[in-house]
Design a protein around this motif. Sequence first.
Motif, short mmCIF file in Angstrom:
data_model
loop_
_atom_site.label_atom_id
_atom_site.label_comp_id
_atom_site.label_asym_id
_atom_site.label_seq_id
_atom_site.Cartn_x
_atom_site.Cartn_y
_atom_site.Cartn_z
N GLU A 78 0.85 -1.18 0.00
CA GLU A 78 0.00 0.00 0.00
C GLU A 78 0.89 1.24 0.00
N PRO A 79 0.40 2.34 -0.60
CA PRO A 79 1.21 3.57 -0.58
C PRO A 79 1.59 3.96 0.86
N THR A 80 2.87 3.92 1.13
CA THR A 80 3.41 4.25 2.45
C THR A 80 4.56 5.23 2.24
N TYR A 81 4.67 6.17 3.18
CA TYR A 81 5.64 7.25 3.01
C TYR A 81 6.51 7.42 4.24
N LEU A 82 7.79 7.64 3.99
CA LEU A 82 8.73 7.96 5.06
C LEU A 82 8.95 9.46 5.08
N VAL A 83 8.73 10.06 6.24
CA VAL A 83 8.96 11.50 6.41
C VAL A 83 10.15 11.68 7.36
N VAL A 84 11.15 12.43 6.87
CA VAL A 84 12.37 12.67 7.65
C VAL A 84 12.55 14.18 7.81
N ARG A 85 12.88 14.58 9.03
CA ARG A 85 13.14 16.00 9.29
C ARG A 85 14.45 16.13 10.06
N ASN A 86 15.30 17.00 9.57
CA ASN A 86 16.56 17.32 10.25
C ASN A 86 16.45 18.74 10.78
N ALA A 87 16.47 18.90 12.10
CA ALA A 87 16.27 20.23 12.72
C ALA A 87 17.42 21.18 12.38
N GLY A 88 18.63 20.65 12.29
CA GLY A 88 19.76 21.50 11.90
C GLY A 88 20.19 22.51 12.94
N GLN A 89 19.82 22.36 14.20
CA GLN A 89 20.14 23.35 15.22
C GLN A 89 21.64 23.40 15.52
N SER A 90 22.23 22.26 15.73
CA SER A 90 23.67 22.25 16.04
C SER A 90 24.49 22.73 14.84
N GLY A 91 24.10 22.36 13.64
CA GLY A 91 24.81 22.81 12.45
C GLY A 91 24.75 24.31 12.28
N ARG A 92 23.66 24.93 12.65
CA ARG A 92 23.55 26.38 12.54
C ARG A 92 24.62 27.07 13.37
N HIS A 93 24.81 26.59 14.60
CA HIS A 93 25.84 27.20 15.46
C HIS A 93 27.24 27.02 14.88
N VAL A 94 27.44 25.84 14.29
CA VAL A 94 28.76 25.58 13.71
C VAL A 94 29.03 26.54 12.55
N PHE A 95 28.03 26.63 11.64
CA PHE A 95 28.20 27.52 10.50
C PHE A 95 28.34 28.97 10.94
N LEU A 96 27.58 29.38 11.93
CA LEU A 96 27.68 30.75 12.42
C LEU A 96 29.05 31.02 13.02
N THR A 97 29.51 30.08 13.82
CA THR A 97 30.84 30.24 14.43
C THR A 97 31.94 30.30 13.37
N LEU A 98 31.85 29.38 12.39
CA LEU A 98 32.86 29.38 11.33
C LEU A 98 32.82 30.68 10.53
N GLY A 99 31.60 31.17 10.25
CA GLY A 99 31.49 32.43 9.52
C GLY A 99 32.11 33.60 10.28
N ILE A 100 31.82 33.67 11.59
CA ILE A 100 32.37 34.75 12.40
C ILE A 100 33.90 34.66 12.45
N LEU A 101 34.40 33.44 12.66
CA LEU A 101 35.86 33.28 12.71
C LEU A 101 36.50 33.64 11.37
N PHE A 102 35.83 33.29 10.29
CA PHE A 102 36.37 33.62 8.97
C PHE A 102 36.44 35.13 8.78
N VAL A 103 35.35 35.83 9.10
CA VAL A 103 35.33 37.29 8.93
C VAL A 103 36.39 37.94 9.81
N VAL A 104 36.46 37.50 11.07
CA VAL A 104 37.45 38.09 11.99
C VAL A 104 38.88 37.81 11.50
N SER A 105 39.11 36.60 11.02
CA SER A 105 40.45 36.26 10.53
C SER A 105 40.83 37.10 9.33
N VAL A 106 39.88 37.28 8.42
CA VAL A 106 40.17 38.08 7.23
C VAL A 106 40.44 39.53 7.63
#
Length: 478
Positions: free
Chosen positions: A133-161
């Motif tokens: 029967e038609p069955t569906y898998l729904v997946v959600r990635n909140a991405g909360q921890s990744g957001r902090h990582v990307f934000l931190t990396l972006g800030i460090l990049f700007v400050v370093s430059v």
Amino acid sequence: MNRSLWLRFLAISVVFALLLSLLYARLIREIAGDASDDVQRSMYLFIARLVEEAPYPASILRLDSLRAESPSLALDVWVLSASGQVLASNTAAAPPQKLLALGRPARVHDVLTRGRFFSSTTASAIVRLDAPEPTYLVVRNAGQSGRHVFLTLGILFVVSVIGAIFLGLSLVLLYLRGRSREVKQVIARIESGDLAARFKVDRLDTVGRLMHDFNSMADEIGRLVARLQDTERARRELLQELGHDLRTPMTSLRTAIETLAAHGNAMSDAERREFFNVVSSEFSYFRKLVDDLFFIAEIDEPRYRNAAELIDVDTVVNNEIQLMQSSGRGESNSAGGIDLDVALGQRKTASCAIIGDAYLIARLFRNLLENAIKHARSTVRVRTRTRAGFVEILVEDDGPGMSPEAIAAFGQRRSQRILAGKGDLRASLGLGSVIIKTIVSLHGGHIMLESERAGNALQGTRITIALPLEESRSTADA
């Protein structure tokens, strides 16, 4: 360095850092965009096949046990029926309605995504499972921890430059500041009179080349100052000599005039004529001396440049001879009782002309001719010819000749006056030879003097002036 300059450097650093950050963000977006869709789809299909291997609740428990090894990967999973009933889930939260509103895949293992899985934002997907029967898998990635990582990396990049650009500009400024201090020290030494002050060029960068150019300029300034000092020294000597030279005829004139005034009535006519001859001779000498001295001072001036024009030497020589013959000195072929034997070359083209100042060349020949007539016994020969790229003016007299010492001293001012000879009361300091030598030097020529020896005595003098032809000078310049 003042504060405003530091602030300008900081502003420049921030602007460059922002521009580089935008470029960096654009590159990250491109990397996480279309180029990663295949990777993102493969991840969702991998999760779907894990869920299909066993009953859905057991498969989700197994997925959570695998995900436990990577707690930073927060995944919410639902298995939904075609009617939207939750068949299994690892969370009590409701499936994402915004994703469900996009629709559902029609074929098995088709993937419908929203957002990017490998980013700092929430990403979700619907995968149709392989089921009766038609069955569906729904997946959600909140991405909360990744957001902090990307934000931190972006800030460090700007400050370093910003820090790198600011540090680079500061180092450049400190280097230029040190060079500026060295420039001030060298200039201060030059201003204090040390014309030998130079930069120590230890590198061949742009600043090093500038310092080398400054040293070359300082060398030229030093040479110019030396020439000016030599000119000033010569000018002082000229003024001193001028005072001495003018004092002698002035004294003679004064003595003769005072003698005539005091004893003129008691003198005979012959004595008075003799005194008048002395006065006339001294006055003529005085006038010629002043003219010669000022003429020498003018052509010795460092800024003097002789006028550049084409000159036919034959024409100049012929004009001067005609002027001398028409001045009332005698017959058309003589001057002051001296026969002139003139033979000029026949040159009709401009290629035989010289480049120079016609007035100076005329003055040159006039002095040559007057000097020869003054010392000749009966004849003066004048010749012009061209040879080896030069036009030569030969003036020869049959006078008593010149000793080797007199030839070596030609062109130098004598320390005392000597009489012209042959009973002539006029005297000379040799300024005529100084004028001749100076004019020839200005025109790039040379002088040769010769006196023949007859037994133990010298007889006659030949002076040859060689001036470069216009065509040979043009070839040398090229």
